[in-house]
Design an enzyme around this catalytic site. Structure first.
Site, mmCIF file in Angstrom:
data_model
loop_
_atom_site.group_PDB
_atom_site.id
_atom_site.type_symbol
_atom_site.label_atom_id
_atom_site.label_comp_id
_atom_site.label_asym_id
_atom_site.label_seq_id
_atom_site.Cartn_x
_atom_site.Cartn_y
_atom_site.Cartn_z
ATOM 1 N N CYS A 2 31.567 -2.453 -17.401
ATOM 2 C CA CYS A 2 32.069 -3.807 -17.250
ATOM 3 C C CYS A 2 31.202 -4.718 -18.114
ATOM 4 C CB CYS A 2 32.037 -4.327 -15.828
ATOM 5 S SG CYS A 2 32.996 -3.356 -14.683
ATOM 6 N N ARG A 27 32.438 -1.749 -23.146
ATOM 7 C CA ARG A 27 31.827 -1.535 -21.832
ATOM 8 C C ARG A 27 32.867 -1.221 -20.766
ATOM 9 N NH1 ARG A 27 26.483 -3.784 -21.810
ATOM 10 N NH2 ARG A 27 26.497 -3.590 -19.574
ATOM 11 N N TRP A 74 35.659 -1.807 -16.113
ATOM 12 C CA TRP A 74 35.770 -0.356 -16.021
ATOM 13 C C TRP A 74 35.852 -0.082 -14.527
ATOM 14 C CZ3 TRP A 74 33.091 3.823 -13.915
ATOM 15 C CH2 TRP A 74 33.475 5.084 -14.392
ATOM 16 N N ASN A 100 29.375 -7.350 -12.585
ATOM 17 C CA ASN A 100 29.181 -6.014 -13.129
ATOM 18 C C ASN A 100 28.179 -5.312 -12.230
ATOM 19 O OD1 ASN A 100 28.711 -3.723 -14.665
ATOM 20 N ND2 ASN A 100 27.367 -4.773 -16.115
ATOM 21 N N GLY A 101 28.527 -4.137 -11.739
ATOM 22 C CA GLY A 101 27.627 -3.407 -10.851
ATOM 23 C C GLY A 101 28.423 -2.843 -9.697
ATOM 24 N N GLU A 516 27.478 19.505 -27.999
ATOM 25 C CA GLU A 516 27.841 18.164 -28.450
ATOM 26 C C GLU A 516 29.218 18.168 -29.117
ATOM 27 O OE1 GLU A 516 27.043 15.330 -27.798
ATOM 28 O OE2 GLU A 516 27.644 14.043 -29.450
ATOM 29 N N LYS A 520 32.419 15.901 -27.918
ATOM 30 C CA LYS A 520 33.150 14.976 -28.806
ATOM 31 C C LYS A 520 34.648 15.261 -28.748
ATOM 32 C CE LYS A 520 30.879 12.443 -29.320
ATOM 33 N NZ LYS A 520 29.561 12.437 -28.843
ATOM 34 N N GLU A 523 36.167 14.053 -25.446
ATOM 35 C CA GLU A 523 36.201 12.595 -25.327
ATOM 36 C C GLU A 523 37.319 11.955 -26.127
ATOM 37 O OE1 GLU A 523 32.039 11.917 -26.679
ATOM 38 O OE2 GLU A 523 32.164 10.294 -25.223
ATOM 39 N N HIS A 539 29.983 37.196 -20.626
ATOM 40 C CA HIS A 539 29.730 37.209 -19.179
ATOM 41 C C HIS A 539 30.799 36.446 -18.405
ATOM 42 C CE1 HIS A 539 25.947 39.250 -19.724
ATOM 43 N NE2 HIS A 539 25.653 38.391 -20.700
ATOM 44 N N LYS A 638 31.214 2.554 -22.836
ATOM 45 C CA LYS A 638 30.047 2.923 -23.640
ATOM 46 C C LYS A 638 28.736 2.827 -22.865
ATOM 47 C CE LYS A 638 28.380 3.299 -28.136
ATOM 48 N NZ LYS A 638 28.528 4.764 -28.180
HETATM 49 C C1 F6R Z 1 29.309 10.537 -25.531
HETATM 50 C C2 F6R Z 1 28.597 9.409 -25.004
HETATM 51 C C3 F6R Z 1 28.037 9.501 -23.640
HETATM 52 C C4 F6R Z 1 26.630 8.911 -23.632
HETATM 53 C C5 F6R Z 1 26.081 8.874 -22.206
HETATM 54 C C6 F6R Z 1 24.665 8.356 -22.164
HETATM 55 O O1 F6R Z 1 29.818 10.280 -26.801
HETATM 56 O O2 F6R Z 1 28.465 8.412 -25.651
HETATM 57 O O3 F6R Z 1 28.030 10.808 -23.177
HETATM 58 O O4 F6R Z 1 25.826 9.675 -24.459
HETATM 59 O O5 F6R Z 1 26.890 8.060 -21.422
HETATM 60 O O6 F6R Z 1 24.588 7.077 -22.690
HETATM 61 P P1 F6R Z 1 23.226 6.474 -23.197
HETATM 62 O O7 F6R Z 1 22.773 7.266 -24.347
HETATM 63 O O8 F6R Z 1 23.553 5.064 -23.563
HETATM 64 O O9 F6R Z 1 22.268 6.556 -22.051
#
Ligand code: F6R
Length: 643
Positions: A2, A27, A74, A100-101, A516, A520, A523, A539, A638
């Site tokens: 948020c 956000r 969010w 927010n929270g 990773e 990606k 996501e 396994h 994010k």
């Molecule tokens: C994936 C992504 C998330 C963040 C995770 C941690 O692309 O962006 O998995 O890596 O939410 O976020 P930070 O690094 O901001 O603590």
């Protein structure tokens, strides 16, 4: 999660709020809303979906008021509907809040408030706040009018706030009511509040969720993060936990709760980092592609001024050579992509510095009882610097006596402020929700840390460090080379786009890259993906493989290359469609993989920096072919500021 904004000044607030919300949209983008003071009342507009939807609804209304608050959501409690969108209003519409929270005790508070006659319009946890403020304000206003016995010329009692203008340094009744309401809350909050009876004012409060206030040329701004303030203010005050700020069109005061009183405190101002300004997509169709292409620059910037040809230094670490030498164990805590960067670092710290290193997801770390001694270094990795789980883990580690070192991309973020030392990843603002360039910045920073520990422990000599550092610098040019030719990635994407699921495999460094790569893909393309250390496939997960099932293998040159090749063959034998990321000059891989993406030869220890790039591009390309929203994938935000 948020984003919240507020403005009070001399310009119409609505366009500024919408612009601020657009900058904070990463956000959360389930719904959005604004509340603006229009004449003597508050006008609120909320819409589900993106800010563009809200903007379309607001434009014809010609809101002209110069004081307002806004929110992009969010969803946590309550579905993403218009009713659940912020701002939330008091029963009589005279107070509006954005939050927010998470309010953990909202259920109990709601029951009490309903018994007291409050009517709720939403299912959110946040709405209890506005009703609490409404009650607190009525009580304080009544007490104040009793004390002051205010009467007008005709001898009639007048509302306290009409008569009692806030004197410099004194909190208004609204600020006191917000303070009182916060006293009933359990959880986390960043709040902006406005009320009809306090025209031109915004009151803000903060506990655990970020909030910054700053004065600009034409008014005072408040926002969840620097991005929304950039260009409007040069300096900002990051509110501390428990603080309350009161803004009018010209200035703001910060208060701390002192028992039942609010006491004015000095605002701690921070100069904003111009690099965190709202980013521009430039010639790129989306931020994700732009940020993938920025990686060579991130590598160079993150390495700048770190090695003088003789010694490696990270001054921000705040640890002396002797203190570094005493470290006997390292914990790296992080979430998501940052966690994958930490997996890479574990190999480097153990391999080069010979210090045991454990990597743990922050949300698990804090609920265990990890063994932390004075010789333990805890490294917290977070792009945003405000991930709730990572922050909670930092606090926990510090209570247990550990030195905590933060690696973050955001200046002045909670991770930076709450750690003993910090390395900034110099990735600059990352807008796409899927992290790419910040992953690279994190790996490069963690590689520097591993080298520094190895240097302090005397495990690597000067010549070895010089060589490794220069190879690290070279990865920038190698990344550029990968980005110049993406044809093989596009072909692989076309071949995989209709799959329902994919498996990513690798060993050692390649296993972390596979993790990773799979994240990606999930996501941005919503294609199910799993990552497994290649040797683990037999396994269990190999049962998933059927003809045409995509297996993406990280098969770069490494001590385990032959083993990975065998694992690829095992998958191939069962009909898998294999895409391999391999090293230029590898003449064998083509016999086993259906598509090969070649990348320049890099030492295995540094290979994640380059090997991840084709996988980032592959995920984006598949997402494009599947018609997905590249920069704002569904359900994500994010900054993850809830636990
Ligand atoms: C994936 C992504 C998330 C963040 C995770 C941690 O692309 O962006 O998995 O890596 O939410 O976020 P930070 O690094 O901001 O603590």
């Amino acid at each position: 999660m948020c984003g919240i904004v507020g403005y009070t000044g001399s310009r119409p607030a609505a366009p500024l709020l919408i612009e601020g919300l657009k900058r904070l949209e990463y956000r959360g983008y389930d719904s959005a809303g604004i509340a603006v003071e229009e004449g003597a009342s508050i006008k609120a507009v909320c819409r589900t979906g993106k800010i563009a939807q809200l903007e379309q609804s607001v434009t014809p209304l010609h809101l002209t008021g110069a004081c307002g608050i806004g929110h992009t959501r969010w969803a946590t409690h309550g579905e993403p509907t218009e009713a659940n969108a912020h701002p939330h209003l008091a029963c009589d519409g005279s107070i509006a809040i954005v939050h927010n929270g998470i309010i953990e005790n909202h259920g109990e508070l709601r029951r009490i408030l309903e018994e007291r006659g409050h009517a709720f319009a939403s299912e959110t946890d946040s709405e209890v706040i506005v009703h609490l403020i409404e009650d607190a304000y009525s009580m304080l206003a009544f007490e104040a009018s009793e004390e002051d016995d205010l009467t007008d010329a005709a001898g009639m009692r007048v509302p306290h706030t009409v008569a009692a203008e806030m004197s410099a340094g004194e909190p208004s009744l609204l600020a006191q009511a917000v303070g009182m309401a916060c006293g009933f809350l359990i959880g986390s909050w960043a709040l902006c509040v406005m009320a009809e009876f306090e025209p031109g004012k915004i009151v803000c409060a903060r506990k655990e969720s970020p909030l910054l206030v700053g004065c600009g040329a034409d008014g005072v701004h408040v926002a969840s993060d620097v991005t929304a303030l950039a260009g409007h203010v040069e300096q900002a005050c990051v509110l501390a936990d428990g603080q309350i700020a009161e803004l009018d069109a010209h200035a703001f005061n910060v208060f701390a709760q002192d028992g039942e009183m609010l006491t004015k405190v000095d605002a701690d101002l921070m100069v904003l980092d111009a690099r965190m300004d709202a980013a521009d997509r430039g010639q790129y169709p989306d931020f994700m592609l732009k940020e993938i292409h920025e990686q060579p620059r991130v590598i160079r910037d993150t390495l700048e001024d770190r090695f003088d040809g003789t010694r490696l230094t990270i001054d921000e670490l705040g640890l002396t050579h002797e203190e570094l030498n005493l470290i006997e164990r390292v914990y790296i805590i992080a979430c998501g992509t940052s966690y994958h960067a930490a997996l890479v670092a574990k190999n480097l710290i153990e391999g080069w510095a010979r210090i045991p290193c454990e990597v743990e997801v922050a949300s698990e770390f804090r609920y265990r009882n990890p063994i932390i001694t004075p010789s333990t270094l805890v490294v917290a990795v977070s792009q945003s610097g405000e991930t709730a789980d990572t922050l909670a883990a930092i606090r926990d580690a510090r209570i247990k006596g550990a030195k905590v070192f933060g690696i973050t991309n955001v200046q002045g973020s909670p991770v930076a402020r709450e750690s003993d030392g910090v390395i900034y990843t110099r990735a600059n603002k990352e807008v796409a929700v899927a992290s790419t360039k910040s992953f690279t910045g994190q790996i490069v920073s963690l590689t520097l840390l591993a080298l520094l520990l190895a240097q302090s422990k005397g495990r690597l000599n000067q010549g070895q460090i010089r060589l490794l550092f220069s190879e690290l610098v070279d990865t920038a040019a190698q990344a550029e080379a990968i980005l110049r030719d993406v044809q093989s990635v596009k072909e692989a994407a076309l071949a995989c786009k209709d799959a329902r699921s994919a498996m990513f495999i690798g060993r050692g460094m390649g296993a972390a890259v596979a993790e990773e790569g799979a994240l990606k893909l999930k996501e941005v393309s919503y294609l199910h993906a799993e990552a497994y250390p290649a040797g683990e496939m037999k396994h269990g997960p190999i049962a998933l493989i059927e003809p045409g099932f995509p297996v993406i293998a990280v098969a770069t040159e490494s001590p385990t290359y032959e083993k990975v090749l065998s694992n690829i063959q095992e998958a191939k034998t069962r009909g898998a469609f294999v895409v391999a990321v391999a090293t230029e000059g590898d003449e064998r891989i083509g016999q086993h993989a259906d598509r090969v993406i070649l990348i320049p030869k890099v030492r295995d220890a540094l290979s994640p920096i380059t090997a991840i790039i084709p996988l980032q591009l592959l995920a984006r390309e598949i997402a494009l072919l599947r018609g997905c929203n590249i920069d704002q994938p569904r359900n994500l935000a994010k900054s993850v500021t809830v636990e």
